[in-house]
Design a protein around this motif. Structure first.
Motif, PDB file in Angstrom:
ATOM      1  N   ASP A   1       0.887  -0.991  -0.314  1.00 19.82           N
ATOM      2  CA  ASP A   1       0.472  -0.052   0.889  1.00 19.82           C
ATOM      3  C   ASP A   1       0.872   1.577   0.312  1.00 19.82           C
ATOM      4  O   ASP A   1       0.717   2.207  -0.781  1.00 19.82           O
ATOM      5  CB  ASP A   1      -1.364  -0.018   1.757  1.00 19.82           C
ATOM      6  CG  ASP A   1      -1.777  -1.099   0.942  1.00 19.82           C
ATOM      7  OD1 ASP A   1      -2.601  -1.246  -0.270  1.00 19.82           O
ATOM      8  OD2 ASP A   1      -2.646  -1.690   1.565  1.00 19.82           O
ATOM      9  N   ASP A   2       2.020   1.269   1.044  1.00 19.92           N
ATOM     10  CA  ASP A   2       2.746   2.740   1.091  1.00 19.92           C
ATOM     11  C   ASP A   2       3.216   2.662  -0.130  1.00 19.92           C
ATOM     12  O   ASP A   2       3.141   3.407  -1.108  1.00 19.92           O
ATOM     13  CB  ASP A   2       3.770   1.904   1.729  1.00 19.92           C
ATOM     14  CG  ASP A   2       3.767   2.202   2.918  1.00 19.92           C
ATOM     15  OD1 ASP A   2       2.405   2.735   3.648  1.00 19.92           O
ATOM     16  OD2 ASP A   2       4.355   1.453   3.805  1.00 19.92           O
TER      17      ASP A   2
ATOM     18  N   ILE B   1       5.474   6.116  -8.878  1.00 12.07           N
ATOM     19  CA  ILE B   1       4.767   6.674  -9.371  1.00 12.07           C
ATOM     20  C   ILE B   1       4.471   7.038 -10.673  1.00 12.07           C
ATOM     21  O   ILE B   1       5.310   6.970 -11.880  1.00 12.07           O
ATOM     22  CB  ILE B   1       3.389   7.363  -8.960  1.00 12.07           C
ATOM     23  CG1 ILE B   1       2.244   6.405  -8.168  1.00 12.07           C
ATOM     24  CG2 ILE B   1       2.295   7.678 -10.358  1.00 12.07           C
ATOM     25  CD1 ILE B   1       1.506   7.035  -7.468  1.00 12.07           C
TER      26      ILE B   1
ATOM     27  N   ARG C   1       2.830   1.490  -3.045  1.00  9.85           N
ATOM     28  CA  ARG C   1       1.291   2.022  -4.410  1.00  9.85           C
ATOM     29  C   ARG C   1       0.647   3.658  -3.950  1.00  9.85           C
ATOM     30  O   ARG C   1       0.479   4.090  -5.528  1.00  9.85           O
ATOM     31  CB  ARG C   1       0.424   1.268  -4.600  1.00  9.85           C
ATOM     32  CG  ARG C   1      -0.818   0.933  -5.326  1.00  9.85           C
ATOM     33  CD  ARG C   1      -2.093   0.107  -5.143  1.00  9.85           C
ATOM     34  NE  ARG C   1      -2.457  -0.378  -3.864  1.00  9.85           N
ATOM     35  CZ  ARG C   1      -2.941  -2.162  -4.356  1.00  9.85           C
ATOM     36  NH1 ARG C   1      -2.683  -2.693  -5.372  1.00  9.85           N
ATOM     37  NH2 ARG C   1      -3.297  -2.624  -3.234  1.00  9.85           N
ATOM     38  N   ARG C   2       1.290   4.347  -3.096  1.00 12.99           N
ATOM     39  CA  ARG C   2       1.197   5.256  -3.355  1.00 12.99           C
ATOM     40  C   ARG C   2       2.068   6.827  -3.306  1.00 12.99           C
ATOM     41  O   ARG C   2       1.888   7.816  -3.287  1.00 12.99           O
ATOM     42  CB  ARG C   2       0.180   5.569  -1.757  1.00 12.99           C
ATOM     43  CG  ARG C   2      -1.294   5.322  -1.751  1.00 12.99           C
ATOM     44  CD  ARG C   2      -2.136   5.687  -0.694  1.00 12.99           C
ATOM     45  NE  ARG C   2      -2.345   5.697   0.935  1.00 12.99           N
ATOM     46  CZ  ARG C   2      -2.184   4.332   1.048  1.00 12.99           C
ATOM     47  NH1 ARG C   2      -2.303   4.056   0.591  1.00 12.99           N
ATOM     48  NH2 ARG C   2      -2.240   3.669   1.885  1.00 12.99           N
ATOM     49  N   ASN C   3       3.532   5.786  -3.484  1.00 12.60           N
ATOM     50  CA  ASN C   3       4.624   6.279  -3.056  1.00 12.60           C
ATOM     51  C   ASN C   3       4.438   7.291  -4.665  1.00 12.60           C
ATOM     52  O   ASN C   3       4.543   7.153  -5.323  1.00 12.60           O
ATOM     53  CB  ASN C   3       5.653   5.697  -2.698  1.00 12.60           C
ATOM     54  CG  ASN C   3       6.885   6.431  -2.918  1.00 12.60           C
ATOM     55  OD1 ASN C   3       7.393   7.633  -3.127  1.00 12.60           O
ATOM     56  ND2 ASN C   3       8.241   5.879  -2.240  1.00 12.60           N
ATOM     57  N   PRO C   4       4.474   9.045  -4.797  1.00 14.25           N
ATOM     58  CA  PRO C   4       4.666   9.421  -6.044  1.00 14.25           C
ATOM     59  C   PRO C   4       5.954   9.119  -6.129  1.00 14.25           C
ATOM     60  O   PRO C   4       5.945   9.104  -7.763  1.00 14.25           O
ATOM     61  CB  PRO C   4       4.359  10.842  -4.818  1.00 14.25           C
ATOM     62  CG  PRO C   4       4.812  11.161  -3.880  1.00 14.25           C
ATOM     63  CD  PRO C   4       4.225   9.496  -3.356  1.00 14.25           C
TER      64      PRO C   4
END
Ligand SMILES: Nc1ncnc2c1ncn2[C@@H]1O[C@H](COP(=O)(O)OP(=O)(O)OP(=O)(O)O)[C@@H](O)[C@H]1O
Ligand SMILES: [Mg+2]
Lengths: 257, 363, 293
Positions: free
Chosen positions: A239-240, A248, A242-245
């Motif tokens: 989860d961390d 991305i 996946r959200r890490n800019p």
């Protein structure tokens, strides 16, 4: 040192000529964990696996197994210490039958030396039969039992990957390095693979999974390390990450804007 | 548990019986051959075929299974031949003892040179082994005190059996082929074992083999030692048959001929070795008969033209050799599995039985 | 221990350099083929034999020396191209070991054909400029040795000009640096492979012709010379022409001194020992460098 850490990568750096393929990467893997190593093409994932497996020796840093440095240990010694692996191109032994491939995997369990083999002593014969059955067990475990006597080269690519896993499992690894096991598999094969890798932790095998397919990674990984241009870009729970800019950005480049 | 018993029984039969049957057939053939082999010349040809077969069997292990090229195999042959010759002729050792000592010395030398030589791969390995062969040849020519130099060393004692020297070709024929059968059995045993599987794994992918715990360089080295000992024993058998030895035994030409013999039968086939050897020897003899009829230069080693063309043609058109190539083609083409597992599976399905598979979950 | 005068050393040095020049020519043949096709051509020495034998035969047919030599070189060049077409081209995707065997097979087939055509008798080629040996600082030097060194030098210069200053030569070099990208930029790599075989066969023929007056010509002269050329090439690391030149000269001098100061029989042993040491030394060096990087 944490008692639960089975493998630790400490500030590893590897160069190909002038190219820094792995740059100062550190992480640790806990017993029975499934850790996933991801990153864009050319990020240095395979290189890092090769360093862990002892195929390449790092320019700096070290790999520790249960607190002991593996530096200077050749690949076959590391296999003995419990590091198993598969390769990005499967690398099954093409001139052998499927079963024989796995029998090679059982190499470390065998005692037969050159002299025993040459004379084919009774205990050698007994060992052969044991290895045969043992290999069959592993083959059934990955679902290739019925293919035992086919030539490995004749298997479809997806099944060659499964065979490579069975072969690695036969060496009774405690840590298994998987290099893109899902590449080239169809949907059904993929879900079978996910199932298979899940079952590994029941057998108390720790896995380091290099994979591009995010669906597979998200289903399996308990911890993710992201590499980019050889550097560790991020690490954390799925989860961390996946959200890490930054992740991305690295994956999608400038298209996000 | 019944399944286990069944499979292992079938497996044992399936696996080793094919080879055992082959060995018995070959032994019968060899045993009865002299009955219908007319001339003494044919018998002595069979002796040479046997002697070289022992070398090529070892060469197949090294080249076909461990995947390491050797263009210097005649060096080990010569070491065995000269070792045996020198120890028995100069030092009055019993020929049998000399033969064993020569094999041990040759194996030791192989172990020592193997370490540096297997750092080489491909072309460089080929040239390295060739250089080793050339050095042994130079020593054979130059170390005149013991080797007799280029004119050779005569007066080597014969092998004895129960105290009497073996003089007749017939006895020597049986002796040599006894050794060939032993060599075949040893090589087949090695190939169909943990050791042999490791070798084939190395040939396919050294990296994958190492990842399974196989110590690649140790296995290569041990195979070199085995092949050197085979060559050495063959060399000793050669010397005590010829009761003479000259540096021709160490020549590059012999190494090449040995490689050709192995290649004709198929490097990756132990059974191919004696057949390839026989094929090349018979070809040689045939050409020796024919060529002088068509050339004005009288006799000479014209068969090397055929060797060369044969070697090139095999490498281009049938790199697996005649015997192994044919067998592989058959194996690849066969549509259904013939091994015990598939057989059991089919039988169970036909009988409508459910198979509880060993190793599946919950078992 | 016999006493040697300075002139003896000069004598050994010069004859070493002249034999070394032959090795240089052969070594350059090895390198040219190796760099373009990735093959170590064990038939290289047979081209040397063919060059010398054909020159002898053509002279015997009544051709004057210079045309005989030129025709011989041209013929051997063609033989080189044909060899590549027939033996290497069909197997270019075969593993390295098969390629070695193929060139080995070619070598013995050609040697056998030499035996068939010319028999086992040694032939002689007259010296290019017959005459009394020259005296240099007390050393006695046959005129042919001057020719050998001179011709080798000329061939080297031509080769240099070809590779550095002609379009074709540059195309060949492009292939040896990177086959793939050379093809992309329009170089026909198969033609370049043929050409490389032609060039190195021709060079070897020249070597055979210039050395023939010194050694006599036999059908099996190619084996030894080819191996010496290979040793020279490997001493130079298989890639660099200047290094191969140095390798050839060092090998020639080493042999000449071994033969002169010890016994001539072990000079081959010394050469092969050098090969062994260089081969093994090379890999040690490589793996050490790898560890350091
Ligand atoms: N043997 C090699 N010699 C030189 N450079 C290499 C070698 N192997 C890999 N590289 C380079 O090192 C970098 C990292 O490669 P690596 O194979 O580890 O990437 P990867 O993350 O596994 O990529 P992929 O997802 O494509 O498998 C790349 O730039 C690659 O070109
Ligand atoms: Mg990769």
């Amino acid at each position: 040192m944490d008692a639960n850490t089975i493998l630790e990568v400490q500030r590893v750096r590897h160069l190909f000529g002038g190219l820094v393929a792995v740059d100062d990467v550190s992480f640790r893997v806990y017993v029975n964990q499934c850790l996933s190593l991801i990153g864009p093409n050319g990020a240095g994932k395979t290189t890092l696996l090769n360093v862990i497996a002892g195929v390449l020796s790092p320019a700096a840093g070290q790999v520790l197994m249960e607190g002991k440095s593996l530096n200077g240990q050749p690949a076959h010694e590391r296999a003995r210490l419990g590091i198993g692996r598969t390769f990005q191109q499967a690398l099954v032994f093409k001139d052998m039958s499927v079963l024989e491939n796995v029998m090679v995997g059982c190499h470390l369990q065998g005692q037969t030396r050159l002299i025993d083999a040459a004379l084919r002593l009774p205990r050698t014969r007994r060992e052969e039969e044991d290895v045969y059955l043992e290999a069959l067990r592993f083959l059934n475990f990955v679902g290739l039992g019925t293919k035992a006597e086919q030539m490995a080269a004749n298997l479809p690519f997806g099944q060659q990957r499964l065979l490579a896993i069975a072969r690695a499992l036969a060496s009774k690894p405690r840590v298994l390095l998987l290099d893109e096991p899902a590449a080239g598999l169809n949907r059904i094969e993929k879900s079978a693979l996910v199932d298979l890798i899940r079952r590994l932790s029941d057998m108390s095998i720790t896995t380091i999974l290099v994979e591009h397919d995010m669906e597979v990674v998200m289903q399996l990984a308990e911890w993710i390390v992201v590499l980019d241009h050889g550097k560790r870009l991020a690490q954390g729970t799925p989860d961390d990450v996946r959200r890490n800019p930054a992740v991305i950005e690295a994956y999608l480049g400038t298209e996000v804007e | 548990m019944r399944m286990r018993v069944q499979i292992s029984a079938i497996y044992a039969r399936w696996r080793s019986n094919r080879n055992a049957v082959g060995i018995v057939l070959l032994a019968l053939f060899i045993g009865t051959l002299p009955l219908w082999l007319g001339t003494p010349y044919a018998l002595s040809t069979m002796i040479f075929i046997g002697i070289y077969s022992i070398v090529t069997i070892g060469l197949c292990l090294l080249m076909g299974f461990a995947g390491q090229i050797s263009l210097g195999q005649s060096a080990f042959f010569a070491l065995g031949a000269y070792g045996s010759a020198i120890l028995s002729a100069h030092f009055d050792w019993s020929p049998w003892l000399a033969m064993v000592a020569a094999a041990i010395i040759t194996g030791g030398i192989a172990a020592v040179i193997g370490a540096p030589i297997f750092r080489l791969r491909g072309h460089y390995l080929a040239m390295g082994t060739l250089a080793f062969g050339a050095i042994i040849h130079v020593i054979a020519v130059e170390w005149r005190t013991y080797t007799g130099g280029s004119s050779g060393l005569p007066g080597i004692p014969r092998l004895t059996l129960a105290g009497t020297p073996i003089r007749s070709d017939m006895s020597y024929y049986y002796l040599v082929w006894f050794f060939v059968l032993i060599a075949l059995i040893i090589a087949l045993n090695i190939v169909n074992s943990r050791f042999g599987r490791a070798l084939r794994a190395i040939r396919d992918s050294q990296e994958a083999a190492a990842s399974l715990g196989i110590d690649v360089s140790r296995y290569k080295l041990q195979t070199l030692v085995v092949s050197a000992i085979f060559a050495s024993v063959a060399g000793s058998l050669y010397t005590h048959y010829m009761i003479f030895i000259s540096p021709a035994a160490a020549e590059l030409d012999l190494s090449i001929r040995l490689v050709l013999m192995a290649a004709v039968g198929g490097m990756a086939s132990i059974w191919g070795a004696p057949f390839g050897t026989a094929g090349v020897m018979l070809l040689t003899l045939g050409l020796r008969e024919i060529v002088p009829l068509v050339t004005r230069h009288g006799s000479g080693e014209y068969q090397i033209i055929a060797y060369g063309i044969l070697l090139v043609a095999i490498m281009i058109f049938m790199p697996e050799g005649l015997i192994a190539g044919a067998r592989k083609a058959w194996e690849r083409s066969r549509s259904r599995d013939t091994g015990p597992v598939a057989w059991l599976w089919r039988r169970a399905q036909r009988g409508g039985q459910r198979i509880r598979v060993l190793g599946q979950r919950g078992q | 221990m016999p006493q040697y005068a300075l002139s003896d050393y000069i004598q050994l040095l010069v004859s070493g350099v002249s034999i070394g020049s032959i090795y240089v020519l052969i070594a350059l043949g090895f390198i040219t083929i190796y760099n373009v096709t990735g093959v170590i051509n064990l038939a290289q020495g047979e081209f040397v034999m063919l060059g010398a034998m054909l020159a002898v035969t053509l002279l015997g047919l009544g051709l004057p020396f210079i045309p005989a030599a030129l025709v011989s070189v041209a013929l051997v060049t063609c033989v080189g191209v044909i060899t590549h077409r027939l033996t290497i081209q069909p197997a270019r995707h075969a593993p390295e070991v098969s390629l070695i065997m193929i060139t080995l097979g070619t070598a013995i087939a050609v040697r056998g054909l030499g035996l068939l055509f010319w028999g086992t008798i040694p032939y002689a080629l007259p010296e290019f400029t017959p005459g009394a040996p020259l005296q240099i600082m007390g050393a006695v030097l046959s005129r042919q040795r001057i020719w050998i060194m001179g011709v080798a030098l000329v061939v080297l210069i031509i080769l240099y000009l070809f590779f550095e200053h002609t379009l074709l030569g540059k195309a060949v070099r492009a292939c040896s640096i990177n086959r793939g990208s050379a093809e992309v930029s329009g170089v026909d790599s198969s033609a370049m492979s043929h050409l490389s075989y032609g060039i190195s066969a021709g060079m070897s023929a020249v070597a055979g012709i210039v050395i023939a007056p010194l050694t006599l010509v036999t059908y099996d002269m190619g084996l030894g010379l080819g191996l010496k050329g290979f040793i020279a090439a490997i001493m130079g690391g298989m890639v660099s022409a200047p290094a191969a030149v140095a390798g050839g000269l060092v090998l020639g001098v080493l042999e000449s001194f071994t033969a002169g100061l010890l016994t001539s029989g072990i000079k081959d042993g010394v050469a092969f020992l050098a090969l062994f040491v260089v081969l093994v030394g090379r890999t040690m060096n490589l793996s050490m460098r790898r560890r350091r990087s």
